[in-house]
Motif scaffolding. Structure first.
Motif, PDB file in Angstrom:
ATOM      1  N   GLU A 180       0.842  -1.188   0.000  1.00 40.69           N
ATOM      2  CA  GLU A 180       0.000   0.000   0.000  1.00 40.69           C
ATOM      3  C   GLU A 180       0.879   1.240   0.000  1.00 40.69           C
ATOM      4  O   GLU A 180       1.846   1.340   0.764  1.00 40.69           O
ATOM      5  CB  GLU A 180      -0.924   0.011   1.226  1.00 40.69           C
ATOM      6  N   TRP A 181       0.528   2.196  -0.895  1.00 44.38           N
ATOM      7  CA  TRP A 181       1.232   3.478  -0.962  1.00 44.38           C
ATOM      8  C   TRP A 181       0.691   4.410   0.103  1.00 44.38           C
ATOM      9  O   TRP A 181      -0.481   4.345   0.493  1.00 44.38           O
ATOM     10  CB  TRP A 181       1.046   4.121  -2.328  1.00 44.38           C
ATOM     11  N   SER A 182       1.556   5.344   0.532  1.00 49.72           N
ATOM     12  CA  SER A 182       1.140   6.371   1.483  1.00 49.72           C
ATOM     13  C   SER A 182       0.253   7.391   0.766  1.00 49.72           C
ATOM     14  O   SER A 182       0.545   7.791  -0.373  1.00 49.72           O
ATOM     15  CB  SER A 182       2.360   7.072   2.072  1.00 49.72           C
ATOM     16  N   PRO A 183      -0.846   7.855   1.398  1.00 54.95           N
ATOM     17  CA  PRO A 183      -1.738   8.825   0.734  1.00 54.95           C
ATOM     18  C   PRO A 183      -1.213  10.254   0.760  1.00 54.95           C
ATOM     19  O   PRO A 183      -1.848  11.144   0.184  1.00 54.95           O
ATOM     20  CB  PRO A 183      -3.034   8.691   1.543  1.00 54.95           C
ATOM     21  N   ARG A 184      -0.076  10.521   1.405  1.00 57.50           N
ATOM     22  CA  ARG A 184       0.437  11.883   1.490  1.00 57.50           C
ATOM     23  C   ARG A 184       1.044  12.304   0.151  1.00 57.50           C
ATOM     24  O   ARG A 184       1.568  11.486  -0.619  1.00 57.50           O
ATOM     25  CB  ARG A 184       1.474  11.989   2.605  1.00 57.50           C
ATOM     26  N   HIS A 195      -5.030   5.966   6.991  1.00 54.36           N
ATOM     27  CA  HIS A 195      -5.882   7.113   7.269  1.00 54.36           C
ATOM     28  C   HIS A 195      -5.626   8.175   6.212  1.00 54.36           C
ATOM     29  O   HIS A 195      -4.540   8.248   5.635  1.00 54.36           O
ATOM     30  CB  HIS A 195      -5.597   7.655   8.683  1.00 54.36           C
ATOM     31  N   ARG A 196      -6.614   9.014   5.938  1.00 57.07           N
ATOM     32  CA  ARG A 196      -6.497   9.949   4.820  1.00 57.07           C
ATOM     33  C   ARG A 196      -5.371  10.959   5.024  1.00 57.07           C
ATOM     34  O   ARG A 196      -4.807  11.478   4.053  1.00 57.07           O
ATOM     35  CB  ARG A 196      -7.824  10.698   4.616  1.00 57.07           C
ATOM     36  N   LYS A 197      -4.990  11.268   6.279  1.00 59.48           N
ATOM     37  CA  LYS A 197      -3.914  12.229   6.529  1.00 59.48           C
ATOM     38  C   LYS A 197      -2.533  11.604   6.395  1.00 59.48           C
ATOM     39  O   LYS A 197      -1.538  12.321   6.336  1.00 59.48           O
ATOM     40  CB  LYS A 197      -4.069  12.837   7.924  1.00 59.48           C
ATOM     41  N   GLY A 198      -2.443  10.298   6.388  1.00 63.77           N
ATOM     42  CA  GLY A 198      -1.184   9.629   6.154  1.00 63.77           C
ATOM     43  C   GLY A 198      -0.305   9.428   7.368  1.00 63.77           C
ATOM     44  O   GLY A 198       0.835   8.969   7.220  1.00 63.77           O
ATOM     45  N   ASP A 199      -0.779   9.743   8.569  1.00 66.00           N
ATOM     46  CA  ASP A 199       0.027   9.527   9.774  1.00 66.00           C
ATOM     47  C   ASP A 199      -0.303   8.185  10.427  1.00 66.00           C
ATOM     48  O   ASP A 199       0.565   7.559  11.040  1.00 66.00           O
ATOM     49  CB  ASP A 199      -0.208  10.678  10.752  1.00 66.00           C
ATOM     50  N   TYR A 200      -1.551   7.752  10.336  1.00 67.58           N
ATOM     51  CA  TYR A 200      -1.973   6.481  10.925  1.00 67.58           C
ATOM     52  C   TYR A 200      -2.235   5.473   9.805  1.00 67.58           C
ATOM     53  O   TYR A 200      -2.715   5.833   8.708  1.00 67.58           O
ATOM     54  CB  TYR A 200      -3.259   6.645  11.739  1.00 67.58           C
ATOM     55  N   GLN A 252       1.241   4.660  14.326  1.00 70.81           N
ATOM     56  CA  GLN A 252       1.403   6.095  14.127  1.00 70.81           C
ATOM     57  C   GLN A 252       2.865   6.364  13.788  1.00 70.81           C
ATOM     58  O   GLN A 252       3.774   6.065  14.576  1.00 70.81           O
ATOM     59  CB  GLN A 252       0.996   6.880  15.373  1.00 70.81           C
ATOM     60  N   ILE A 253       3.108   6.960  12.602  1.00 63.26           N
ATOM     61  CA  ILE A 253       4.479   7.149  12.127  1.00 63.26           C
ATOM     62  C   ILE A 253       5.170   8.280  12.877  1.00 63.26           C
ATOM     63  O   ILE A 253       6.357   8.178  13.227  1.00 63.26           O
ATOM     64  CB  ILE A 253       4.463   7.409  10.608  1.00 63.26           C
ATOM     65  N   SER A 254       4.468   9.387  13.145  1.00 61.90           N
ATOM     66  CA  SER A 254       5.120  10.538  13.787  1.00 61.90           C
ATOM     67  C   SER A 254       5.627  10.187  15.186  1.00 61.90           C
ATOM     68  O   SER A 254       6.689  10.663  15.611  1.00 61.90           O
ATOM     69  CB  SER A 254       4.157  11.718  13.833  1.00 61.90           C
TER      70      SER A 254
END
Length: 725
Positions: free
Chosen positions: A436-440, A521-526, A543-545
């Motif tokens: 899966e690609w990141s949505p950011r 998640h749509r914001k790309g952090d979760y 959670q990446i951050s």
């Protein structure tokens, strides 16, 4: 004659200012009336003599009148001649020479059909019949343009009305036009009516004084006079009762005799009569004691008949053959059939149902044409082949340039969407469970799930600023502080500068299994992962951050198949084998449980607006849910013949796709309206067939290209195809 004129003169004179006197009441008794009848009988004889004399006078008067009529005759006199044929005298009148006014050739032929519906003559060349029984032909009428030109040329055309019998316009008279004008102005149609005429004094005029009560008080009892006739009638009835000729009704007494009532007889009713009972079926050759040979069952047919359920049998008995009628035993189902017949006759309600005359085509919803709903993919543009394994997953980057696909041999291929050229490949030790690609947009990387591990890969050919942002996010120089509660998942960054190895690796707990789904998640952090193991370690949210992972559930009912994040709300969807539960992560509570009615859920996706959810299953069902409505499906679609493997909504176009083990891909138009009262429009557009079914598996995954109406599909035949519009 003179006496009659004198009587008439007296009657006319009596009306001049004088009121007729009311005739006096005859107070004589019945005996006096009988005496008058004898006197009248004697006077009748005198009147007969007078009438004879009057008849003779009348005959003299008629002779005088006939002579005067001959003098006043305006018709030509007849001549008396001797007939040459018979030799007898006969009268001959001269021929009549008619004037021009007597010619009736210019008159309109009147229609004599009477008061009947004139539409009976719509398909006939005539409109009725005249007084002589001849057909009245239909007059020629022009079209609407001719009617308009007639109104322009003829200033009096507005004063005509259409005559249905004559089938032509007839002019209205001045009186009829005046009546129409009065009706339009809400006036009285009678022109001679005067609403302001003087009051007629009915009770105060001269000679019109009426004797009438001025009050409505009832008459006093002293004015009542008993009726002698009613007294005689009542006394006659009293004498009949005393003599026993009129017997009053006997009082009803309780009887000890049993009383019987016809329970099947019904009184008169306005309801329609019930339907007659069905007649018993007439016997055929099969019921015969000596049936033909083709009706006698064989041993195999007998066993098959005995193994069949009673409801599914063609007959309730088996034909048997006997040499004579005296060898036939008693029928063993006689009592049961007679009982069923009695139920048909007395107990079974029968009503007549009206057959609906509905056109089947009118029940089919009217959907727009697929050609008007373009663009959508229609043909196979290119394909990328996995030689060593079966590709089970495919993913597309946010910008729509790169695509990644993983197979069972542990190979992840990175290739360009528009060209189909593989630019990078990664090889892992175990098979690929998810990619899966990141949505950011500011960063670019993809997550690959293998056995007990999650690897973060950075694609090549990135812009310098995107590469720096991606590296600082996944491998920061300063690590964030560790949370108070340590996580069993280990986060480990790689110090290598090459892109051949993962830049970040997450080690899942032992025996977690293969991560079969990664949901961002749509914001790309979760992002959430679903592993193949059951229990608490099956679902993780990362959670990446903060470089932290946690299990959202302590206890889960059933085996989790899929998870999804809501695009706009803090809601989390969890799909088990039979149910889909929606949780609120902020409030940490269950909001709703959806019941798709699917035996085993295989795929799930949510609409980009977040109001609708589609769920697919291995039992070929595709369920569409409206999240604001019921927990039951709004629509259930059955377009695939085998198990559904993957579903995906397009992020920008009103499209969604479904793939199945039958080797086909269904493309649907799915338009969702902002008006909550309008139902979503779901239209099947195209069936894409390009993958071969191998080992019972068809198309395993589908993904849309974000900025184009293109579709990527991974099949069990080893090909990843791109479908374009």
């Amino acid at each position: 004659m003179e006496s009659e004129d004198e009587d008439a003169g007296e009657e006319e004179g009596s009306d001049d200012g004088e009121v007729d006197e009311f005739p006096e009441i005859d107070t004589r008794s019945d005996s006096e009336e009988e005496e008058e009848e004898e006197v009248v009988a004697g006077s009748d004889e005198e009147e007969e003599e007078e009438t004879d004399a009057e008849d003779e006078e009348d005959e003299e008067e008629t002779d005088a009148e006939s002579s005067s009529e001959e003098e006043l005759r305006i018709f030509p006199k007849a001549k008396t001649i001797i007939s040459k044929i018979t030799g007898q005298p006969k009268r001959i009148y001269p021929e009549i020479e008619p004037d021009y006014d007597s010619d009736s050739s210019t008159e309109d032929t009147s229609n004599r059909v009477g008061n009947i519906p004139m539409h009976w003559y719509d398909d006939l060349p005539h409109v009725g019949y005249d007084i002589n029984g001849k057909k009245v032909l239909r007059p020629a009428r022009g079209d609407e343009l001719d009617k308009f030109l007639e109104t322009v040329d003829d200033p009096n055309s507005w004063t005509t009305a259409f005559d249905k019998k004559a089938q032509m316009d007839k002019p209205l008279t001045a009186e009829e036009l005046d009546i129409i004008r009065r009706l339009q102005e809400n006036e009285n149609p009678d022109a001679a009516y005067d609403p302001y005429e003087p009051t007629v004094e009915w009770f105060t005029g001269k000679g019109k004084e009426e004797v009438m009560p001025l009050s409505a008080a009832p008459e006093p009892k002293r004015r009542w006079v008993p009726s002698k006739w009613e007294k005689q009638k009542v006394m006659k009835i009293v004498r009949a009762i005393r003599q026993g000729r009129i017997v009053p009704n006997k009082p009803k007494t309780a009887s000890t005799k049993p009383q019987f009532y016809p329970i099947w007889n019904e009184g008169p009713s306005n309801q329609p009569a019930p339907l007659p009972a069905p007649k018993p079926r007439l016997p055929t050759h099969a019921e015969s004691y000596n049936p033909p040979e083709e009706y006698v069952p064989t041993e195999e047919e007998r066993k098959e008949w005995e193994a069949t359920d009673k409801e599914d049998r063609e007959r309730d008995f088996l034909p048997q053959k006997y040499s004579s009628l005296r060898h036939v035993p008693a029928y063993n189902h006689f009592i049961q059939e007679r009982f069923s017949r009695q139920l048909d006759l007395y107990m079974a309600p029968r009503i007549q149902r009206k057959k609906l005359q509905i056109d089947p085509n009118s029940l089919i919803p009217k959907l727009p044409s697929p050609s008007s709903l373009k663009p959508f993919p229609t043909y196979k543009s290119l394909h990328v082949t996995h030689d060593k394994g079966r590709p089970r997953i495919v993913s597309v980057s946010t910008d729509g340039i790169w695509a990644a696909s993983g197979d069972d041999s542990g190979v992840v291929n990175l290739w360009e969407v528009t060209v189909g050229k593989v630019v990078k490949s990664w090889k892992f030790d175990s098979k690929i469970g998810s990619v899966e690609w990141s949505p950011r947009i500011d960063v670019s990387f993809l997550v690959v799930g293998i056995e007990d591990h999650l690897h973060f890969l950075v694609p090549p050919f990135l812009a310098p600023n995107v590469l720096v942002a991606t590296t600082s996010l996944l491998a920061p120089a300063t690590l964030p502080p560790q949370p108070a509660t340590p996580s069993p998942i280990k986060w480990k960054s790689s110090s290598s500068d090459t892109l051949d190895k993962p830049i970040l690796t997450l080690t899942l707990p032992p025996s977690s299994g293969l991560p079969k789904q990664i949901s961002w998640h749509r914001k790309g952090d979760y992002f959430a992962t679903v592993s193949s193991t059951e229990g608490q370690s099956g679902v993780w949210i990362h959670q990446i951050s903060r470089r932290h992972s946690q299990a959202p559930f302590k206890k889960i009912k059933g085996t989790v198949q899929l998870v999804l994040f809501h695009p706009t709300k803090p809601n989390f969807f969890v799909a088990t084998q039979r149910y889909v539960r929606m949780y609120n992560l902020a409030e940490q509570k269950l909001l709703k449980t959806f019941q798709p009615g699917i035996r085993w859920i295989s795929s799930m996706d949510i609409h980009p607006l977040g109001d609708h959810l589609i769920v697919g299953g291995y039992d070929r069902k595709l369920c569409w849910f409206d999240l604001e409505m019921s927990d039951k499906p709004y629509k259930v679609l059955r377009y695939h013949t085998r198990a559904i493997r993957s579903l995906h909504f397009h992020p920008t176009y009103p499209l969604f796709a479904s793939s199945s083990d039958d080797g086909s891909i269904q493309i649907f138009h799915a338009r969702v309206y902002n008006d909550l009262m309008t139902d979503p429009l779901i239209v099947p557009l195209k069936i894409l067939r390009g993958h071969r079914v191998k080992d019972g598996l068809g198309v395993l995954a589908v993904r849309w290209v974000p900025r184009q109406p293109w579709l990527l599909s991974a099949g069990a035949d080893g090909d990843v195809a791109l479908w374009c519009s």
